[in-house]
Design a protein around this motif. Structure first.
Motif, PDB file in Angstrom:
ATOM      1  N   GLU A   2      -6.515  10.274   6.377  1.00 34.52           N
ATOM      2  CA  GLU A   2      -5.557   9.172   6.460  1.00 34.52           C
ATOM      3  C   GLU A   2      -5.687   8.342   5.188  1.00 34.52           C
ATOM      4  O   GLU A   2      -6.786   7.992   4.776  1.00 34.52           O
ATOM      5  CB  GLU A   2      -5.882   8.317   7.684  1.00 34.52           C
ATOM      6  N   ARG A   3      -4.532   8.047   4.578  1.00 39.00           N
ATOM      7  CA  ARG A   3      -4.518   7.258   3.351  1.00 39.00           C
ATOM      8  C   ARG A   3      -3.573   6.073   3.525  1.00 39.00           C
ATOM      9  O   ARG A   3      -2.545   6.188   4.180  1.00 39.00           O
ATOM     10  CB  ARG A   3      -4.034   8.088   2.161  1.00 39.00           C
ATOM     11  N   GLN A   4      -3.940   4.959   2.923  1.00 41.14           N
ATOM     12  CA  GLN A   4      -3.089   3.768   2.947  1.00 41.14           C
ATOM     13  C   GLN A   4      -2.971   3.246   1.527  1.00 41.14           C
ATOM     14  O   GLN A   4      -3.975   3.179   0.794  1.00 41.14           O
ATOM     15  CB  GLN A   4      -3.675   2.699   3.855  1.00 41.14           C
ATOM     16  N   PHE A   5      -1.744   2.887   1.120  1.00 44.53           N
ATOM     17  CA  PHE A   5      -1.487   2.463  -0.253  1.00 44.53           C
ATOM     18  C   PHE A   5      -0.889   1.060  -0.284  1.00 44.53           C
ATOM     19  O   PHE A   5      -0.010   0.732   0.506  1.00 44.53           O
ATOM     20  CB  PHE A   5      -0.502   3.422  -0.933  1.00 44.53           C
ATOM     21  N   SER A   6      -1.377   0.266  -1.221  1.00 41.60           N
ATOM     22  CA  SER A   6      -0.802  -1.055  -1.457  1.00 41.60           C
ATOM     23  C   SER A   6      -0.963  -1.341  -2.946  1.00 41.60           C
ATOM     24  O   SER A   6      -2.100  -1.430  -3.422  1.00 41.60           O
ATOM     25  CB  SER A   6      -1.520  -2.119  -0.633  1.00 41.60           C
ATOM     26  N   PRO A   7       0.104  -1.386  -3.677  1.00 33.06           N
ATOM     27  CA  PRO A   7       1.497  -1.345  -3.246  1.00 33.06           C
ATOM     28  C   PRO A   7       1.920   0.064  -2.821  1.00 33.06           C
ATOM     29  O   PRO A   7       1.206   1.041  -3.072  1.00 33.06           O
ATOM     30  CB  PRO A   7       2.268  -1.793  -4.483  1.00 33.06           C
ATOM     31  N   ALA A   8       3.084   0.137  -2.207  1.00 30.00           N
ATOM     32  CA  ALA A   8       3.620   1.405  -1.713  1.00 30.00           C
ATOM     33  C   ALA A   8       3.818   2.393  -2.859  1.00 30.00           C
ATOM     34  O   ALA A   8       4.056   2.003  -4.008  1.00 30.00           O
ATOM     35  CB  ALA A   8       4.949   1.154  -1.000  1.00 30.00           C
ATOM     36  N   LEU A   9       3.698   3.680  -2.547  1.00 33.03           N
ATOM     37  CA  LEU A   9       3.924   4.746  -3.516  1.00 33.03           C
ATOM     38  C   LEU A   9       5.255   5.434  -3.241  1.00 33.03           C
ATOM     39  O   LEU A   9       5.848   5.263  -2.178  1.00 33.03           O
ATOM     40  CB  LEU A   9       2.794   5.772  -3.448  1.00 33.03           C
ATOM     41  N   THR A  10       5.671   6.240  -4.201  1.00 35.39           N
ATOM     42  CA  THR A  10       6.877   7.048  -4.035  1.00 35.39           C
ATOM     43  C   THR A  10       6.458   8.503  -3.814  1.00 35.39           C
ATOM     44  O   THR A  10       5.295   8.870  -4.034  1.00 35.39           O
ATOM     45  CB  THR A  10       7.773   6.978  -5.285  1.00 35.39           C
ATOM     46  N   MET A  11       7.418   9.321  -3.434  1.00 43.24           N
ATOM     47  CA  MET A  11       7.140  10.743  -3.261  1.00 43.24           C
ATOM     48  C   MET A  11       6.692  11.363  -4.594  1.00 43.24           C
ATOM     49  O   MET A  11       5.823  12.229  -4.613  1.00 43.24           O
ATOM     50  CB  MET A  11       8.384  11.464  -2.733  1.00 43.24           C
ATOM     51  N   SER A  12       7.226  10.877  -5.707  1.00 41.73           N
ATOM     52  CA  SER A  12       6.806  11.360  -7.025  1.00 41.73           C
ATOM     53  C   SER A  12       5.341  11.025  -7.293  1.00 41.73           C
ATOM     54  O   SER A  12       4.607  11.831  -7.872  1.00 41.73           O
ATOM     55  CB  SER A  12       7.673  10.748  -8.127  1.00 41.73           C
TER      56      SER A  12
END
Length: 82
Positions: A7-17
């Motif tokens: 499980e991964r959480q990103f801040s700020p949000a990432l894009t599919m790229s």
């Protein structure tokens, strides 16, 4: 081989790229630890990612992620329900 969930959480949000680039850059490490990605689920909000791998064990996945510098929130072994 074990089935392992990351499980991964990103801040700020990432894009599919961004996710695709992370996968390309870490491919060598996953190969080194004999880890095969089975599935990934990327949340529409860009802040969460669940990856399912086939690997020798949970510790191999943990080490590969740390070696490649990939962020993770949790890693656990799982079994597929019939």
């Amino acid at each position: 081989m074990a089935r392992v969930v990351v499980e991964r959480q990103f801040s700020p949000a990432l894009t599919m790229s961004d996710i695709a680039a992370m996968e390309r850059e870490s491919h060598w490490c996953m190969d080194t630890y004999r880890i095969k990605r089975l599935e990934s689920f990327f949340a529409n909000d860009g802040e969460h990612l669940i990856c399912v791998y086939e690997a020798p064990d949970v510790e191999s996945v943990r080490r590969a992620n740390e070696t490649a510098g990939l962020p993770y929130t949790r890693i656990w072994a799982a079994e597929e329900l019939p």
